[in-house]
Design an enzyme around this catalytic site. Structure first.
Site, short mmCIF file in Angstrom:
data_model
loop_
_atom_site.label_atom_id
_atom_site.label_comp_id
_atom_site.label_asym_id
_atom_site.label_seq_id
_atom_site.Cartn_x
_atom_site.Cartn_y
_atom_site.Cartn_z
N VAL A 84 -88.67 -103.70 2.19
CA VAL A 84 -88.56 -102.50 1.35
C VAL A 84 -88.89 -102.94 -0.06
CG1 VAL A 84 -86.92 -100.83 0.37
CG2 VAL A 84 -86.80 -101.38 2.82
N TYR A 123 -78.29 -108.34 9.00
CA TYR A 123 -78.43 -107.62 10.27
C TYR A 123 -77.15 -107.44 11.09
CZ TYR A 123 -83.35 -107.98 9.17
OH TYR A 123 -84.56 -107.87 8.54
N PHE A 405 -91.57 -114.81 14.48
CA PHE A 405 -92.45 -113.64 14.57
C PHE A 405 -92.07 -112.67 13.51
CE2 PHE A 405 -89.16 -113.56 17.92
CZ PHE A 405 -88.42 -112.45 17.55
C1 LIG Z 1 -83.71 -106.84 3.21
C2 LIG Z 1 -84.30 -105.49 2.80
C3 LIG Z 1 -85.32 -105.06 3.85
C4 LIG Z 1 -83.16 -104.47 2.73
O1 LIG Z 1 -83.71 -103.18 2.50
P1 LIG Z 1 -82.85 -102.02 1.77
O2 LIG Z 1 -83.57 -100.75 1.98
O3 LIG Z 1 -82.53 -102.46 0.40
O4 LIG Z 1 -81.52 -102.03 2.64
P2 LIG Z 1 -80.51 -100.78 2.78
O5 LIG Z 1 -80.41 -100.10 1.45
O6 LIG Z 1 -80.86 -99.95 3.94
O7 LIG Z 1 -79.19 -101.58 3.08
C5 LIG Z 1 -78.44 -101.43 4.25
C6 LIG Z 1 -77.21 -102.28 4.09
O8 LIG Z 1 -77.60 -103.65 4.13
C7 LIG Z 1 -77.15 -104.30 2.95
N1 LIG Z 1 -78.20 -105.26 2.61
C8 LIG Z 1 -79.50 -105.02 2.57
N2 LIG Z 1 -80.17 -106.14 2.21
C9 LIG Z 1 -79.25 -107.08 2.05
C10 LIG Z 1 -79.32 -108.45 1.69
N3 LIG Z 1 -80.48 -109.05 1.43
N4 LIG Z 1 -78.16 -109.14 1.60
C11 LIG Z 1 -76.99 -108.54 1.87
N5 LIG Z 1 -76.86 -107.23 2.22
C12 LIG Z 1 -77.99 -106.53 2.31
C13 LIG Z 1 -76.99 -103.21 1.93
O9 LIG Z 1 -76.10 -103.59 0.92
C14 LIG Z 1 -76.50 -102.08 2.77
O10 LIG Z 1 -75.10 -102.27 3.00
P3 LIG Z 1 -74.12 -101.09 3.52
O11 LIG Z 1 -74.48 -100.88 4.98
O12 LIG Z 1 -72.77 -101.69 3.35
O13 LIG Z 1 -74.42 -99.91 2.68
C15 LIG Z 1 -84.99 -105.56 1.41
O14 LIG Z 1 -84.05 -106.00 0.46
C16 LIG Z 1 -86.17 -106.52 1.39
O15 LIG Z 1 -87.28 -106.11 1.65
N6 LIG Z 1 -85.91 -107.81 1.08
C17 LIG Z 1 -86.97 -108.83 0.97
C18 LIG Z 1 -87.68 -109.07 2.30
C19 LIG Z 1 -86.72 -109.43 3.40
O16 LIG Z 1 -85.83 -110.26 3.26
N7 LIG Z 1 -86.91 -108.82 4.57
C20 LIG Z 1 -86.15 -109.12 5.76
C21 LIG Z 1 -87.01 -109.92 6.68
S1 LIG Z 1 -86.09 -110.47 8.11
#
Ligand SMILES: CC(C)(COP(=O)(O)OP(=O)(O)OC[C@H]1O[C@@H](n2cnc3c(N)ncnc32)[C@H](O)[C@@H]1OP(=O)(O)O)[C@@H](O)C(=O)NCCC(=O)NCCS
Length: 405
Positions: A84, A123, A405
């Site tokens: 995101v 997750y 992956f």
């Molecule tokens: C990780 C990522 C996809 C999260 O997307 P997002 O849209 O900000 O997540 P959301 O707003 O839907 O968050 C959902 C929940 O997860 C938590 N969360 C999301 N990312 C998190 C992180 N990196 N660390 C801890 N908690 C996290 C949020 O606080 C939220 O908590 P809640 O359920 O208590 O409200 C985004 O931060 C990102 O793109 N990060 C960099 C790329 C990455 O790491 N991708 C994952 C690859 S496996």
């Protein structure tokens, strides 16, 4: 502006959907060749994106895998490209994408989702449990002697990537079909993913090399690796980076690793994504020198508990009733009887109570119920239930997945 969560309708849209994760790899736009190779193995309708005014600000895909579990293979979603954009973070977009993706997988009858996580905090809230460890090594070649003197086994030859698939694929298939955590590879996957060697993936070191160990005229093991030459004041300091080393027998494992450990000019041999029970630990004379380091590996989410649990085998040690809590996929919640006779809804008193993520942790055999109990991840409601569940779920082999992956 409103945000619309929907699957991609074309490979062109998939390219948009990977832009958010590409951003975190430092790219202003996804690499064209990466997008093209991805679209060959990831159908557009399995990629969800968060669309804002025609632009994807988040994406989440799911490869259609056949995952090996204890006792067989099962359709599974290999969750990928989660991203995101920083301009839209923490507004619930990943949650909405995961909701859409898991609902779709459930509707398609795909009972498992699994992934590699960049951070362990993301997750669990969606029901994924840590299911395996993965190991890395960094070994000085001069300390790499084997415990028992090495006697030559077969011979090794270098093959071009263009001819590698037909030699490598049967070895991979033999190992993957009996190793929980590995998935079946199609020819397209070999070409578009494993044997592809784009500049982007080299990270400044050598081309992808392929060595095949043959024994009695048949391929028995292979190593995909890169050479990273380096010198300081004329002294060799470079390393071999083992990318994927797979062998069909203990002798072939020993032979192919000896080959890698004996490449001249190299000071060290490095490898990651190794199984936690790797034979090298007992093959070498000085295990400490491997610098064998663990980190979390696969995360598993049972999307449909009944189908997923019924897809794996159990020891013939009776059954256990498990009361499962599952907030994100409530259709799984409640009591389930699990044993070698099958998996069914149960009315009687449960022996164990746990979150769905705990089932993800034990599913591939990477963790035991006793380990979960010691970490307070499962509640024993009936004395002896943890020990009995361990006897039923015993898988005998650590899960392993040799690629991210
Ligand atoms: C990780 C990522 C996809 C999260 O997307 P997002 O849209 O900000 O997540 P959301 O707003 O839907 O968050 C959902 C929940 O997860 C938590 N969360 C999301 N990312 C998190 C992180 N990196 N660390 C801890 N908690 C996290 C949020 O606080 C939220 O908590 P809640 O359920 O208590 O409200 C985004 O931060 C990102 O793109 N990060 C960099 C790329 C990455 O790491 N991708 C994952 C690859 S496996």
């Amino acid at each position: 502006m409103d945000i619309d969560i929907r699957p991609c309708a074309s490979a062109e849209e998939v390219k948009h959907a990977i832009a958010p994760i590409a951003y975190y790899f430092g790219r202003s736009a996804p690499d064209e060749s990466l997008a093209e190779r991805l679209s060959r193995v990831l159908p557009a309708q399995r990629v969800y994106a968060a669309w804002e005014g025609g632009r994807a600000v988040g994406g989440l895909g799911a490869f259609p895998f056949q995952l090996t579990v204890p006792g067989g293979r099962v359709p599974a979603a290999g969750v990928t490209i989660a991203g995101v954009l920083p301009t839209h973070r923490r507004r619930g977009l990943l949650r909405a994408l995961m909701r859409a993706q898991l609902d779709a997988r459930h509707a398609c009858g795909e009972p498992i989702a699994y992934l590699w996580a960049t951070e362990g905090t993301i997750y669990g809230r969606f029901g994924f449990g840590l299911a395996s460890f993965t190991a890395e090594i960094d070994l000085a070649r001069e300390r790499s002697a084997f415990h028992t003197p090495f006697s030559t086994f077969g011979h090794v030859r270098l093959v071009s990537l263009g001819t590698a698939e037909e030699l490598l694929a049967p070895i991979y298939e033999r190992v993957s079909v009996e190793t929980p955590g590995m998935f079946a590879r199609s020819s397209v996957w070999w070409q578009a993913r494993r044997l592809a060697d784009p500049e982007l993936g080299r990270r400044g070191i050598g081309d992808l090399q392929c060595a095949v160990l043959e024994h009695e005229g048949r391929p028995a093991a292979y190593a995909l690796y890169r050479i990273n030459p380096a010198f300081q004041r004329g002294i060799q300091t470079g390393s071999v980076a083992a990318i994927e080393v797979i062998a069909a027998s203990p002798e072939a494992t020993r032979g192919i690793w000896r080959y890698l450990l004996d490449i001249d000019w190299m000071a060290r041999v490095k490898a990651d994504l190794l199984p936690v029970d790797h034979p090298l630990l007992l093959l070498v004379a000085e295990p400490r020198r491997l610098d064998f380091t663990l980190r979390d590996g696969l995360w598993v989410r049972l999307v449909n508990i009944e189908t997923a649990m019924a897809a794996r085998s159990y020891r013939d040690r009776g059954s256990v009733v498990i009361d499962v809590v599952d907030e994100f996929c409530p259709w799984n919640a409640g009591c389930w009887r699990v044993g070698s006779d099958g998996v069914e809804r149960a009315d009687d008193a449960p022996g164990l109570r746990c979150d769905i993520s705990a089932l993800g942790s034990v599913y591939l055999g990477g963790f035991t119920w006793s380990q979960l109990a010691r970490a307070l991840r499962v509640q024993e409601l009936h004395p002896g239930a943890v020990a009995q569940a361990d006897a039923i779920f015993e898988a005998g082999k650590a899960p392993w997945c040799p690629e991210i992956f």
